[in-house]
Write a protein that holds these residues in place. Structure first.
Motif, PDB file in Angstrom:
ATOM      1  N   GLU A 234      12.684  -7.116   7.672  1.00 22.73           N
ATOM      2  CA  GLU A 234      12.825  -5.866   8.417  1.00 22.73           C
ATOM      3  C   GLU A 234      11.564  -5.622   9.230  1.00 22.73           C
ATOM      4  N   THR A 235      11.742  -5.180  10.448  1.00 22.16           N
ATOM      5  CA  THR A 235      10.638  -4.853  11.342  1.00 22.16           C
ATOM      6  C   THR A 235      10.999  -3.609  12.137  1.00 22.16           C
ATOM      7  N   VAL A 236      10.103  -2.641  12.125  1.00 18.27           N
ATOM      8  CA  VAL A 236      10.315  -1.406  12.884  1.00 18.27           C
ATOM      9  C   VAL A 236       9.055  -1.112  13.690  1.00 18.27           C
ATOM     10  N   GLU A 237       9.238  -0.418  14.798  1.00 15.11           N
ATOM     11  CA  GLU A 237       8.136   0.029  15.640  1.00 15.11           C
ATOM     12  C   GLU A 237       8.277   1.534  15.851  1.00 15.11           C
ATOM     13  N   VAL A 238       7.185   2.236  15.665  1.00 18.02           N
ATOM     14  CA  VAL A 238       7.189   3.697  15.787  1.00 18.02           C
ATOM     15  C   VAL A 238       6.043   4.112  16.693  1.00 18.02           C
ATOM     16  N   ASP A 239       6.201   5.268  17.309  1.00 21.96           N
ATOM     17  CA  ASP A 239       5.158   5.868  18.140  1.00 21.96           C
ATOM     18  C   ASP A 239       4.546   7.030  17.364  1.00 21.96           C
ATOM     19  N   ASP A 240       3.332   6.831  16.914  1.00 24.19           N
ATOM     20  CA  ASP A 240       2.626   7.855  16.151  1.00 24.19           C
ATOM     21  C   ASP A 240       1.681   8.605  17.076  1.00 24.19           C
ATOM     22  N   PRO A 241       1.635   9.935  16.998  1.00 27.08           N
ATOM     23  CA  PRO A 241       0.753  10.683  17.900  1.00 27.08           C
ATOM     24  C   PRO A 241      -0.725  10.422  17.679  1.00 27.08           C
ATOM     25  N   ASN A 242      -1.100   9.967  16.487  1.00 28.19           N
ATOM     26  CA  ASN A 242      -2.515   9.720  16.195  1.00 28.19           C
ATOM     27  C   ASN A 242      -2.908   8.260  16.355  1.00 28.19           C
ATOM     28  N   TRP A 243      -2.011   7.345  16.027  1.00 30.44           N
ATOM     29  CA  TRP A 243      -2.356   5.933  16.011  1.00 30.44           C
ATOM     30  C   TRP A 243      -1.751   5.148  17.161  1.00 30.44           C
ATOM     31  N   GLY A 244      -0.788   5.704  17.851  1.00 27.66           N
ATOM     32  CA  GLY A 244      -0.173   5.003  18.966  1.00 27.66           C
ATOM     33  C   GLY A 244       1.052   4.225  18.533  1.00 27.66           C
ATOM     34  N   ARG A 245       1.265   3.085  19.193  1.00 27.08           N
ATOM     35  CA  ARG A 245       2.407   2.230  18.889  1.00 27.08           C
ATOM     36  C   ARG A 245       2.097   1.384  17.668  1.00 27.08           C
ATOM     37  N   VAL A 246       2.946   1.511  16.632  1.00 29.68           N
ATOM     38  CA  VAL A 246       2.701   0.849  15.353  1.00 29.68           C
ATOM     39  C   VAL A 246       3.919   0.014  14.997  1.00 29.68           C
ATOM     40  N   ARG A 247       3.664  -1.213  14.564  1.00 34.29           N
ATOM     41  CA  ARG A 247       4.726  -2.103  14.093  1.00 34.29           C
ATOM     42  C   ARG A 247       4.556  -2.328  12.591  1.00 34.29           C
ATOM     43  N   VAL A 248       5.643  -2.180  11.853  1.00 36.52           N
ATOM     44  CA  VAL A 248       5.645  -2.364  10.403  1.00 36.52           C
ATOM     45  C   VAL A 248       6.645  -3.460  10.071  1.00 36.52           C
ATOM     46  N   SER A 249       6.174  -4.514   9.413  1.00 38.48           N
ATOM     47  CA  SER A 249       7.021  -5.640   9.006  1.00 38.48           C
ATOM     48  C   SER A 249       7.082  -5.701   7.492  1.00 38.48           C
ATOM     49  N   ARG A 250       8.237  -6.158   6.977  1.00 35.45           N
ATOM     50  CA  ARG A 250       8.442  -6.194   5.525  1.00 35.45           C
ATOM     51  C   ARG A 250       8.974  -7.556   5.101  1.00 35.45           C
ATOM     52  N   TRP A 251       8.365  -8.093   4.035  1.00 37.59           N
ATOM     53  CA  TRP A 251       8.836  -9.303   3.372  1.00 37.59           C
ATOM     54  C   TRP A 251       9.242  -8.917   1.956  1.00 37.59           C
ATOM     55  N   SER A 252      10.378  -9.381   1.514  1.00 34.66           N
ATOM     56  CA  SER A 252      10.939  -8.955   0.237  1.00 34.66           C
ATOM     57  C   SER A 252      10.807 -10.038  -0.823  1.00 34.66           C
ATOM     58  N   ALA A 253      10.776  -9.586  -2.095  1.00 34.59           N
ATOM     59  CA  ALA A 253      10.817 -10.460  -3.287  1.00 34.59           C
ATOM     60  C   ALA A 253       9.629 -11.407  -3.336  1.00 34.59           C
ATOM     61  N   TYR A 254       8.415 -10.886  -3.182  1.00 38.85           N
ATOM     62  CA  TYR A 254       7.194 -11.671  -3.361  1.00 38.85           C
ATOM     63  C   TYR A 254       6.437 -11.145  -4.583  1.00 38.85           C
ATOM     64  N   HIS A 255       5.512 -11.939  -5.087  1.00 43.00           N
ATOM     65  CA  HIS A 255       4.746 -11.554  -6.266  1.00 43.00           C
ATOM     66  C   HIS A 255       3.385 -12.227  -6.232  1.00 43.00           C
ATOM     67  N   PHE A 256       2.465 -11.702  -7.054  1.00 43.07           N
ATOM     68  CA  PHE A 256       1.172 -12.349  -7.249  1.00 43.07           C
ATOM     69  C   PHE A 256       1.338 -13.546  -8.199  1.00 43.07           C
ATOM     70  N   ARG A 257       0.380 -14.453  -8.142  1.00 44.26           N
ATOM     71  CA  ARG A 257       0.493 -15.670  -8.939  1.00 44.26           C
ATOM     72  C   ARG A 257       0.501 -15.379 -10.440  1.00 44.26           C
ATOM     73  N   LYS A 258      -0.300 -14.399 -10.886  1.00 43.39           N
ATOM     74  CA  LYS A 258      -0.395 -14.103 -12.308  1.00 43.39           C
ATOM     75  C   LYS A 258       0.521 -12.962 -12.745  1.00 43.39           C
ATOM     76  N   SER A 259       1.407 -12.521 -11.867  1.00 46.25           N
ATOM     77  CA  SER A 259       2.407 -11.508 -12.244  1.00 46.25           C
ATOM     78  C   SER A 259       3.757 -11.906 -11.657  1.00 46.25           C
ATOM     79  N   PRO A 260       4.318 -13.039 -12.114  1.00 44.40           N
ATOM     80  CA  PRO A 260       5.562 -13.522 -11.509  1.00 44.40           C
ATOM     81  C   PRO A 260       6.794 -12.680 -11.835  1.00 44.40           C
ATOM     82  N   LYS A 261       6.716 -11.836 -12.853  1.00 46.87           N
ATOM     83  CA  LYS A 261       7.888 -11.066 -13.259  1.00 46.87           C
ATOM     84  C   LYS A 261       8.018  -9.732 -12.531  1.00 46.87           C
ATOM     85  N   ARG A 262       7.059  -9.390 -11.679  1.00 48.49           N
ATOM     86  CA  ARG A 262       7.110  -8.121 -10.955  1.00 48.49           C
ATOM     87  C   ARG A 262       7.203  -8.405  -9.453  1.00 48.49           C
TER      88      ARG A 262
END
Length: 437
Positions: A234-262
């Motif tokens: 998922e990727t969205v772009e928003v216009d924030d009055p303080n920060w300007g044009r912002v893009r937010v990207s999301r990757w799903s179902a990832y984990h840290f190496r020492k916490s594979p169950k979360r």
């Protein structure tokens, strides 16, 4: 100006306190009305402190705050119409010259000499989307047997037990690791953590092929290497009055190496166009863990609310005189630190009916900050009074006996939580056993 909520809060707080509650309440009022002090004992010169100067120290020595009752009282002030925002962080009380203070540790920034002192962990409720109001719920010392991550997880567990709704807890990059993720497993709270850009996360493992041990990790994604990134879900772009044009990207179902169950949701916040052409901002990496994730358009803004706790630390040190005293007792430092949340909550409850009283060189404010409310608290206290009764004279103390010499307080060494391998090997070579061999 009625201040009904403030009066009820003060009355309930006074009833829940134990020994020395009269002197403790006068001490808190003295802090709120004193704009500047030279030393801790100067609080006894405040007009609202009606006792002798020694009572400032005796109030902290004899009192024991009921933490469970105080936490329950503070949590009752949080509205539950929407998901509460909690922010956690740690700050340091430097005590380099306090040789008689027990359980000091060495800590310091990279490239600077380490300084002896004590660390404190704080979990606060963020009352507003913008502003400097952070209301602490827990503010406790991190002992030498604990870590900031373990203390933060313990505080979050204690607070979520009292809350009726599931909160969103926000932490900085010092907590964006597998250790904190594992320690918060089972806590009824959503997490929004910042992670460093040099960290790696792993995707879901592939299907089991029937031979060997099942795989725990899948695709490796280095946050600072775009070649290892997969396609975001998922990727969205928003216009924030303080920060300007912002893009937010999301990757799903990832984990840290020492916490594979979360499993986590990895977010990348990138400012495409700023309001100022001379300002360049590095991308912000976040991870989210929880049940129902908010929309990406608003989730990244929740993290910006975390900076209110940084304002509270500065306010506590400069205006509430948190690190001003030089106590030699650990219990006194802990009791004094436990008063900081109570002082902050009184200012918050007084804010609704408070009238701004700026100094001649200050501009008026419509939305009052904690400092402005503290600036007008003397008039508020004169209107509502205090639940603590007036002191009763009990005669003159005989004082110390003639010829009595008190035993000097012992000196305590600094606690080093971790020693380098080089120092350990040098100590082993210089030991009597190694010398004799």
């Amino acid at each position: 100006m009625i201040f009904n909520e403030l009066q009820q809060f003060r009355q309930t707080l006074y009833a829940s306190l134990g020994n020395a509650r009269d002197a403790l309440f006068d001490l808190m009022d003295a802090v709120l009305v004193s704009a500047c002090i030279v030393s801790f004992v100067r609080l006894s010169q405040s007009p609202v402190f009606r006792r002798q100067w020694s009572s400032t120290y005796e109030a902290l020595r004899d009192s024991r705050l009921p933490r469970s009752k105080v936490l329950k009282l503070l949590v009752q002030q949080i509205p539950t119409q929407q998901q509460p925002l909690l922010a956690g962080d740690a700050s340091r009380w430097n005590r380099p010259a306090a040789r008689r203070l027990k359980d000091r540790t060495l800590s310091g920034r990279t490239g600077h000499a380490p300084i002896a002192g004590q660390n404190y962990s704080t979990l606060a409720w963020i009352a507003e989307d913008r502003g400097s109001w952070a209301l602490p719920l827990r503010h406790e010392r991190i002992t030498s047997f604990e870590t900031p991550a373990s203390k933060a997880a313990f505080q979050l567990k204690q607070v979520t037990r009292q809350l009726a709704v599931r909160p969103l807890a926000i932490y900085d990059r010092g907590y964006g690791n597998a250790s904190f993720v594992n320690q918060t497993a089972g806590i009824e709270a959503d997490l929004l953590l910042r992670v460093t850009s040099n960290r790696s996360v792993y995707g879901a493992p592939p299907a089991y092929r029937g031979r060997g041990a099942p795989a725990k990790h899948g695709h490796k994604m280095k946050l600072n290497d775009p070649d290892t990134w997969s396609v975001p879900v998922e990727t969205v772009e928003v216009d924030d009055p303080n920060w300007g044009r912002v893009r937010v990207s999301r990757w799903s179902a990832y984990h840290f190496r020492k916490s594979p169950k979360r499993a986590m949701e990895v977010l990348r916040v990138e400012v495409l166009e700023t309001q100022s052409s001379t300002r360049r901002l590095a991308p912000l990496w976040l991870v989210w863990l929880g049940e129902q994730m908010p929309p990406l358009e608003t989730l990244w803004l929740h993290y910006l609310c975390r900076f209110a706790i940084e304002h509270w630390y500065r306010f506590a040190k400069q205006r509430l005189y948190w690190t001003h005293p030089q106590f030699s007792s650990v219990s006194a430092t802990e009791q004094w630190s436990s008063l900081m949340p109570l002082l902050s909550w009184q200012l918050w409850l007084a804010r609704k009916d408070c009238t701004d009283h700026p100094l001649p060189w200050q501009a008026p404010q419509e939305t009052l900050t904690p400092g402005r409310v503290a600036q007008a608290f003397a008039g508020i206290l004169a209107a509502i009074g205090t639940p603590a009764p007036a002191p009763k004279p009990r005669g003159k103390s005989p004082g110390r006996g003639k010829g009595h010499k008190p035993t000097p307080r012992p000196c305590y060494p600094m606690v080093k939580k971790r020693a380098s391998k080089r120092k350990t090997s040098e100590q082993s070579l210089n030991s009597p056993v190694a010398t004799a061999a």
